[in-house]
Write a protein that holds these residues in place. Structure first.
Motif, mmCIF file in Angstrom:
data_model
loop_
_atom_site.group_PDB
_atom_site.id
_atom_site.type_symbol
_atom_site.label_atom_id
_atom_site.label_comp_id
_atom_site.label_asym_id
_atom_site.label_seq_id
_atom_site.Cartn_x
_atom_site.Cartn_y
_atom_site.Cartn_z
ATOM 1 N N GLY A 1 -23.762 5.355 -8.364
ATOM 2 C CA GLY A 1 -23.581 5.381 -6.644
ATOM 3 C C GLY A 1 -24.904 5.653 -6.147
ATOM 4 N N VAL A 2 -25.521 6.625 -6.698
ATOM 5 C CA VAL A 2 -26.708 7.112 -6.054
ATOM 6 C C VAL A 2 -27.783 5.808 -6.064
ATOM 7 N N ALA A 3 -28.056 5.200 -7.218
ATOM 8 C CA ALA A 3 -28.933 3.890 -7.255
ATOM 9 C C ALA A 3 -28.335 2.766 -6.365
ATOM 10 N N GLY A 4 -27.050 2.738 -6.535
ATOM 11 C CA GLY A 4 -26.496 1.406 -5.907
ATOM 12 C C GLY A 4 -26.600 1.639 -4.302
ATOM 13 N N ALA A 5 -26.490 2.788 -3.668
ATOM 14 C CA ALA A 5 -27.020 3.053 -2.400
ATOM 15 C C ALA A 5 -28.234 2.520 -1.817
ATOM 16 N N THR A 6 -29.314 2.371 -2.851
ATOM 17 C CA THR A 6 -30.722 1.869 -2.438
ATOM 18 C C THR A 6 -30.526 0.189 -2.499
ATOM 19 N N LEU A 7 -29.628 -0.298 -3.160
ATOM 20 C CA LEU A 7 -29.657 -1.670 -3.393
ATOM 21 C C LEU A 7 -29.400 -2.727 -2.200
ATOM 22 N N MET A 8 -28.015 -2.585 -1.588
ATOM 23 C CA MET A 8 -27.407 -3.527 -0.643
ATOM 24 C C MET A 8 -28.041 -3.348 0.847
ATOM 25 N N PRO A 9 -28.130 -2.104 1.102
ATOM 26 C CA PRO A 9 -28.932 -2.218 2.580
ATOM 27 C C PRO A 9 -30.285 -2.832 2.491
ATOM 28 N N ALA A 10 -30.914 -2.530 1.648
ATOM 29 C CA ALA A 10 -32.353 -3.064 1.483
ATOM 30 C C ALA A 10 -32.192 -4.724 1.413
ATOM 31 N N THR A 11 -31.449 -5.263 0.634
ATOM 32 C CA THR A 11 -31.085 -6.799 0.653
ATOM 33 C C THR A 11 -30.888 -7.481 1.892
ATOM 34 N N LEU A 12 -29.908 -6.777 2.665
ATOM 35 C CA LEU A 12 -29.697 -7.449 3.873
ATOM 36 C C LEU A 12 -30.887 -7.305 4.817
ATOM 37 N N ALA A 13 -31.469 -5.837 4.965
ATOM 38 C CA ALA A 13 -32.588 -5.522 5.782
ATOM 39 C C ALA A 13 -33.741 -6.686 5.861
ATOM 40 N N GLY B 1 -32.493 -1.867 8.452
ATOM 41 C CA GLY B 1 -32.186 -1.055 7.232
ATOM 42 C C GLY B 1 -30.831 -0.278 7.563
ATOM 43 N N ALA B 2 -31.034 0.518 8.569
ATOM 44 C CA ALA B 2 -29.914 1.286 9.120
ATOM 45 C C ALA B 2 -28.613 0.798 9.491
ATOM 46 N N ALA B 3 -28.875 -0.434 10.073
ATOM 47 C CA ALA B 3 -27.788 -1.337 10.272
ATOM 48 C C ALA B 3 -26.890 -1.869 9.264
ATOM 49 N N SER B 4 -27.751 -2.335 8.364
ATOM 50 C CA SER B 4 -27.150 -2.776 7.130
ATOM 51 C C SER B 4 -26.533 -1.895 6.324
ATOM 52 N N ALA B 5 -26.980 -0.676 6.454
ATOM 53 C CA ALA B 5 -26.271 0.531 5.548
ATOM 54 C C ALA B 5 -24.991 0.887 6.256
ATOM 55 N N VAL B 6 -24.914 0.682 7.700
ATOM 56 C CA VAL B 6 -23.764 0.888 8.280
ATOM 57 C C VAL B 6 -22.538 -0.245 7.899
ATOM 58 N N SER B 7 -23.104 -1.407 7.771
ATOM 59 C CA SER B 7 -22.104 -2.593 7.360
ATOM 60 C C SER B 7 -21.593 -2.087 5.689
ATOM 61 N N GLU B 8 -22.523 -1.765 5.028
ATOM 62 C CA GLU B 8 -22.122 -1.364 3.475
ATOM 63 C C GLU B 8 -21.451 -0.240 3.423
ATOM 64 N N THR B 9 -21.684 0.794 4.516
ATOM 65 C CA THR B 9 -20.898 1.973 4.294
ATOM 66 C C THR B 9 -19.274 1.865 4.827
ATOM 67 N N ALA B 10 -19.194 0.901 5.475
ATOM 68 C CA ALA B 10 -17.861 0.513 6.131
ATOM 69 C C ALA B 10 -17.100 0.063 4.808
ATOM 70 N N TYR B 11 -17.941 -0.744 3.989
ATOM 71 C CA TYR B 11 -17.328 -1.558 2.843
ATOM 72 C C TYR B 11 -17.185 -0.681 1.575
ATOM 73 N N GLU B 12 -18.103 0.140 1.570
ATOM 74 C CA GLU B 12 -17.615 1.043 0.233
ATOM 75 C C GLU B 12 -16.637 2.247 0.780
ATOM 76 N N LEU B 13 -16.934 2.831 2.145
ATOM 77 C CA LEU B 13 -15.706 3.690 2.463
ATOM 78 C C LEU B 13 -14.381 3.058 2.396
ATOM 79 N N GLY B 14 -14.178 1.602 2.804
ATOM 80 C CA GLY B 14 -13.007 0.951 2.795
ATOM 81 C C GLY B 14 -12.490 1.058 1.419
ATOM 82 N N ALA B 15 -13.350 0.757 0.461
ATOM 83 C CA ALA B 15 -12.966 0.656 -0.782
ATOM 84 C C ALA B 15 -12.497 1.806 -1.626
ATOM 85 N N ALA B 16 -13.185 3.071 -1.240
ATOM 86 C CA ALA B 16 -12.839 4.451 -1.663
ATOM 87 C C ALA B 16 -11.536 4.522 -1.332
#
Length: 507
Positions: free
Chosen positions: A120-132, A400-415
């Motif tokens: 999860g630590v490593a994965g947190a770097t990937l999705m925001p960077a791709t969208l940004a 990057g920060a905005a993309s991270a918010v989008s991905e946070t919503a996704y991962e938080l929803g999954a959890a």
């Protein structure tokens, strides 16, 4: 649409050479994460048999990745804005591949949970960077919509490739092999990405505030853990204390961002109705769907008796529907409207989940396949358009920060979805009445019951499996019904929150 991008329109019309090749590298990262998430579901019965986790440990194996990634996405997205999105993407991909090896060779439930957390630590770097990077590669709104559609379609394709490839590996090798498939994808991503990806960062980022990072991580993990514990064990002093700690940490994070001159996350973004509506829609959609996603592979294998490869093929319609919908979502949103496409997609998913409350142990595949196709189409329309709305609502420096918010919503929803809806399935399942001599461990998970049945007399084994499977399906009915209610409610909310929202159409 907000006017954030309008003043820079003339400067942004230039089209970067090689942007489509760079997009190919970015979608490899998306594929890496999507495949990893889906193969875990297929491998769960084998992990249960080999590592013998308790029901609670099994849920932790499934959701600790989402816990950690949800807590770190905003921090990592902001870090990418500061040190460079290409740099953090390539470093994260390398770490993701290396930690996948640890997942593959985990020998105890505790080590598996730790390995998933590190992933999860490593994965947190990937999705925001791709969208940004997509936001910075594609300045033309129509091209960006198509690029976001391809990004989303690749994630959906990963959900199809993962079960099929994973199913093949599980039939020929041990369960750890499903994690090792990350290595060649990671190698191609890094080697090609070094040459093709442009570097981008915020030119005036300010310092990376470690206190904000800690507050975000502690807050997210504590709140989600409290929800999980409440769903599993009810309201206990430990759960209440953890929940209060998480809420206090998140309040501290928000307060600190509002007072810092250069925050990790600009909280003023949430004042934009389109941005907030898109983020909320993503969170609730994933929450409503996650229980089905996590337990579907177990249903196909342990209830209907399908082999892993066959179970992977059975899940294909959802991915196909999402790929097709993702590629045309931008066009549809411009022809109809953002809220029509998003709300319509969410309503379709809700109806499909409602249909799944009627399935039984011997339900024919046409019903299941049709429902999964509708789920994929609806989710593909919704997720693609909301991602485009979020990216288009912010300046490129904050992508990057905005993309991270989008991905946070996704991962938080999954959890949260796995914690809440997964606990419904687990709680109902544990209540089944097995025949005399049923081991206590058989009540922990359906995989444990199948394993226990192999050591029992034939007539008792059959009675145990009948009772366990009926109870599991009943739990799946309740989780699907709850998910349907969440999705239909979200469709109504999106209709009002996204009123007047439009995708940019001029280049």
């Amino acid at each position: 649409m907000t006017s954030t991008l309008r003043p820079a329109r003339a400067a942004e019309t230039e089209k970067r050479p090689g942007r489509w090749l760079a997009l190919c590298v970015l979608v490899l990262a998306v594929l890496l994460v999507a495949v990893d998430a889906t193969v875990l579901g297929l491998a769960t019965p084998y992990i249960s048999e080999d590592l013998d986790p308790s029901g609670t440990q099994l849920l932790w194996i499934g959701d600790v990745y989402s816990f950690v990634i949800a807590g770190l996405l905003v921090s990592m997205g902001s870090l990418g804005d500061r040190i460079g999105r290409k740099r953090i993407l390539l470093c994260g991909a390398t770490a993701f591949g290396a930690i996948s090896v640890l997942n593959a060779y985990a020998s105890t439930p505790e080590l598996m949970i730790l390995a998933r957390a590190l992933l999860g630590v490593a994965g947190a770097t990937l999705m925001p960077a791709t969208l940004a990077l997509i936001r910075n590669l594609f300045h033309d709104p129509r091209e960006r919509s198509l690029a976001v559609g391809i990004w989303g379609a690749t994630a959906s394709a990963g959900t199809a490739v993962g079960p099929i490839v994973g199913g093949f590996l599980l039939e020929h090798f041990w369960w750890g092999s499903v994690f090792l498939i990350n290595l060649p994808v990671m190698a191609v991503l890094v080697l090609v990405g070094i040459r093709t990806l442009p570097e981008s960062r915020n030119p005036n980022p300010g310092p990376w505030d470690m206190l904000s990072v800690v507050l975000s991580l502690v807050g997210m993990i504590a709140v989600v853990y409290a929800v999980k514990e409440a769903a599993t064990h009810g309201f206990t002093p430990t759960m209440l204390a953890t929940g209060l700690l998480g809420a206090a940490a998140l309040w501290g994070f928000v307060h600190r961002q509002l007072t810092m001159p250069a925050p990790l996350l600009d909280m003023r973004l949430f004042r934009r109705r389109g941005f907030s509506g898109a983020v909320l829609a993503d969170l609730l959609t994933v929450l409503g769907m996650s229980g089905l996603v996590f337990f579907l592979s177990q249903y196909l294998q342990l209830v209907q008796g399908r082999r892993p490869f066959e179970a992977g093929l059975a899940e294909l319609p959802a991915a196909v529907g999402a790929v097709v919908a993702g590629l045309i979502a931008g066009y549809a949103a411009r022809r109809l409207s953002v809220r029509v496409v998003v709300s319509g997609g969410l309503a379709a998913v809700g109806v499909a989940l409602a249909v799944l409350t009627t399935i039984g142990r011997s339900t024919g595949y046409p019903v299941l396949g049709a429902a999964l196709l509708v789920v994929g189409v609806g989710a593909g329309f919704s997720f693609t358009v909301t991602a485009d709305v979020i990216l288009s609502s912010v300046p490129r420096d904050q992508a990057g920060a905005a993309s991270a918010v989008s991905e946070t919503a996704y991962e938080l929803g999954a959890a949260l979805g796995i914690a809440l809806l997964g606990s419904i399935v687990t709680g109902v399942y544990r209540g089944f009445a097995g025949p005399a001599g049923t081991p206590a461990g058989a009540h922990e998970s359906l995989g444990a019951a199948v394993e226990a049945s192999q050591r029992m007399a034939p007539h008792r084994a059959e009675a145990l499996l009948d009772a366990a499977r009926d109870s599991f399906v009943h739990g799946l009915h309740l989780a699907s019904g709850a998910g349907a209610a969440v999705l239909l409610g979200t469709a109504v909310a999106a209709w009002f929150l996204l009123k007047g929202q439009e995708l940019e159409s001029d280049g």
